[in-house]
Write a protein that holds these residues in place. Sequence first.
Motif, PDB file in Angstrom:
ATOM      1  N   ARG A  50       4.313 -15.194   3.198  1.00 31.76           N
ATOM      2  CA  ARG A  50       3.043 -14.785   3.815  1.00 31.76           C
ATOM      3  C   ARG A  50       2.139 -15.973   4.100  1.00 31.76           C
ATOM      4  O   ARG A  50       0.989 -15.771   4.481  1.00 31.76           O
ATOM      5  N   ARG A  99      -7.896  -8.224  -5.123  1.00 35.35           N
ATOM      6  CA  ARG A  99      -8.388  -6.847  -5.028  1.00 35.35           C
ATOM      7  C   ARG A  99      -7.615  -6.008  -6.034  1.00 35.35           C
ATOM      8  O   ARG A  99      -6.562  -6.389  -6.490  1.00 35.35           O
ATOM      9  N   SER A 103       0.853  -1.188   0.000  1.00 35.29           N
ATOM     10  CA  SER A 103       0.000   0.000   0.000  1.00 35.29           C
ATOM     11  C   SER A 103       0.892   1.242   0.000  1.00 35.29           C
ATOM     12  O   SER A 103       2.092   1.144   0.240  1.00 35.29           O
ATOM     13  N   PRO A 104       0.330   2.437  -0.274  1.00 33.07           N
ATOM     14  CA  PRO A 104       1.187   3.639  -0.304  1.00 33.07           C
ATOM     15  C   PRO A 104       2.012   3.800   0.973  1.00 33.07           C
ATOM     16  O   PRO A 104       3.211   4.101   0.910  1.00 33.07           O
ATOM     17  N   LEU A 132       3.060   1.547   3.073  1.00 31.23           N
ATOM     18  CA  LEU A 132       4.149   0.561   3.167  1.00 31.23           C
ATOM     19  C   LEU A 132       5.231   0.835   2.130  1.00 31.23           C
ATOM     20  O   LEU A 132       6.414   0.623   2.384  1.00 31.23           O
ATOM     21  N   ALA A 189      -6.001  -3.358  -5.493  1.00 26.17           N
ATOM     22  CA  ALA A 189      -4.819  -2.758  -4.872  1.00 26.17           C
ATOM     23  C   ALA A 189      -4.572  -3.436  -3.526  1.00 26.17           C
ATOM     24  O   ALA A 189      -5.425  -4.171  -3.035  1.00 26.17           O
ATOM     25  N   TRP A 190      -3.391  -3.163  -2.976  1.00 29.04           N
ATOM     26  CA  TRP A 190      -3.097  -3.582  -1.588  1.00 29.04           C
ATOM     27  C   TRP A 190      -3.347  -5.083  -1.395  1.00 29.04           C
ATOM     28  O   TRP A 190      -4.092  -5.481  -0.516  1.00 29.04           O
TER      29      TRP A 190
END
Lengths: 325, 205
Positions: free
Chosen positions: A119, A232, A101-102, A104, A234-235
């Motif tokens: 992960r 998704r 994400s922005p 991170l 994004a992210w």
Amino acid sequence: MIPWFTYSRPNSLKDAVKQLSVPGTRLHAGGTDLLGCLRDGVVAADKLVSISHLAELRGITRTGNGSVRIGALTTLTEIAEHPYIMEHYAALSEGASSAASPQLRNQGTIGGNISQRPRCWYFRGDFHCLRKGGEACYAVAGENQFHCIVGGQSCFIVHPSDTAPALIALEARVRITGPQGTRTLPLESFFVGPQKDFTRENVLDAGDILTEILLPAPAANHRSSYRKVRARGAWDFALAGVALSVRFSNGIVQLARIVLSGVAPVPWRVREAEKIVTGKEIDDETASQAAAACVKDAVPLAKNEYKLHLVRGVVEEALLAMKQA
Amino acid sequence: MEKEKIDAAQESSPGITRRGFLQTVGIGTLEIAVVGAVAPAVQAETRQRGNLVPLTLKVNGQRHELHVEPRWTLLYVLREKLELTGTKPGCDRGECGACTVLIDDRPRYSCLTLALEADGHEITTVEGLMHGEQLGPVQEAFVQEDGFQCGFCTPGQVVAAEGLLRHTANPDIGEIRTGMSGNLCRCGAYGHIFKAVQRAAILRK
């Protein structure tokens, strides 16, 4: 609260290497992966050695022979927004801008993105799995929809990095400084799959610090891209993705590198697919053949057969997009 | 006359604030917990006290001299030591964005930042976006566009929007969606949030 640790912020690489050689010590760069791992008890640390004061590990510079040096502490945002990287190493800027994400990307470093832990929810959760010193990989008979379809053996993680496949496609090398001195190796040789050693993801040993990434000078008629499919917009991590790096001569592929993300325990280079497109024009047929080669050796688990279709689709699409670009 | 005095006294004294009350309740709970496990709690306390580290934090233009444990996150220090409780703890694992602050004008998750790592950097929290008692333009835009439902994620959304607009003064809808993608809204007010960011871009000028 994160378990207790002491903290040190050395002012020299040499001192950092020395401090990191002590067992129980861990390196802190951006900290986005490390703090999560410490909080979840995935790793333990008596002491953190922060390398944030090592200014020489930061930034993007062009060397005399046209190659590019990226300090390991350079943030993903800095890479994603760098005009020269965007122009000549598109796969890398696309990989960096599609990661996390922005927030991170503003904190996470390129060195950390390459060296991050898997992960897998069994590895991150309260499971004493094989990678954490236990007896079994719980993904084999468990919830394995996000696990690997190729390269798994005893452990079925996927490598979570979006920048590593791009960097391998771009023929990046990495420099590592450790107690024995400094060594440089192709990024492709940096990663270690479970068939070789399921307790590690890369060659870094105690005291080793990944200090920089080196990219060869941009070649003429060269194009690269990174395409990522996720649940998704994004992210999210890649379900499947592909980094391409291709050199053309009058529309004919002279040299191609095809590296997959989201499907294997290491960034997965497919030489057979590279061979299929080399010496030819990219058209529907070659793209389709190369895409098929990318999943030829894949053996899906019970719940991730969909990845075969995703890989074929994304590779085909990325190759055809590159032809049109 | 007598009544006026009493009212004036109540007015000027801090009295019981919501936060103060919650802290009192919190301490009560802690004492009960310690009774249940005296030895480990005391041991942990001793170990921590011996390892407090001095730190200067620059938050909203103000310098704060502190002593912190190395493991304390910036989020924890902002809320529990500096009482800047506008920054919210959500997931506490770098996923939801409720704890977003600006570090040198860039949005970051304060729950994944050690306080010690913020040393030497400019930190801006949602409180720092106020103009005195007046809402700042981004906050005003969220009010005007109804950019929230329950409001818990809103401080993080507002700070993320401020960070986006500091770098991209006139973002298109794609840039807004990308710029705000690190902030989750459980109520799903995204449509209004994106409109609020568009309005904020106008109000900031």
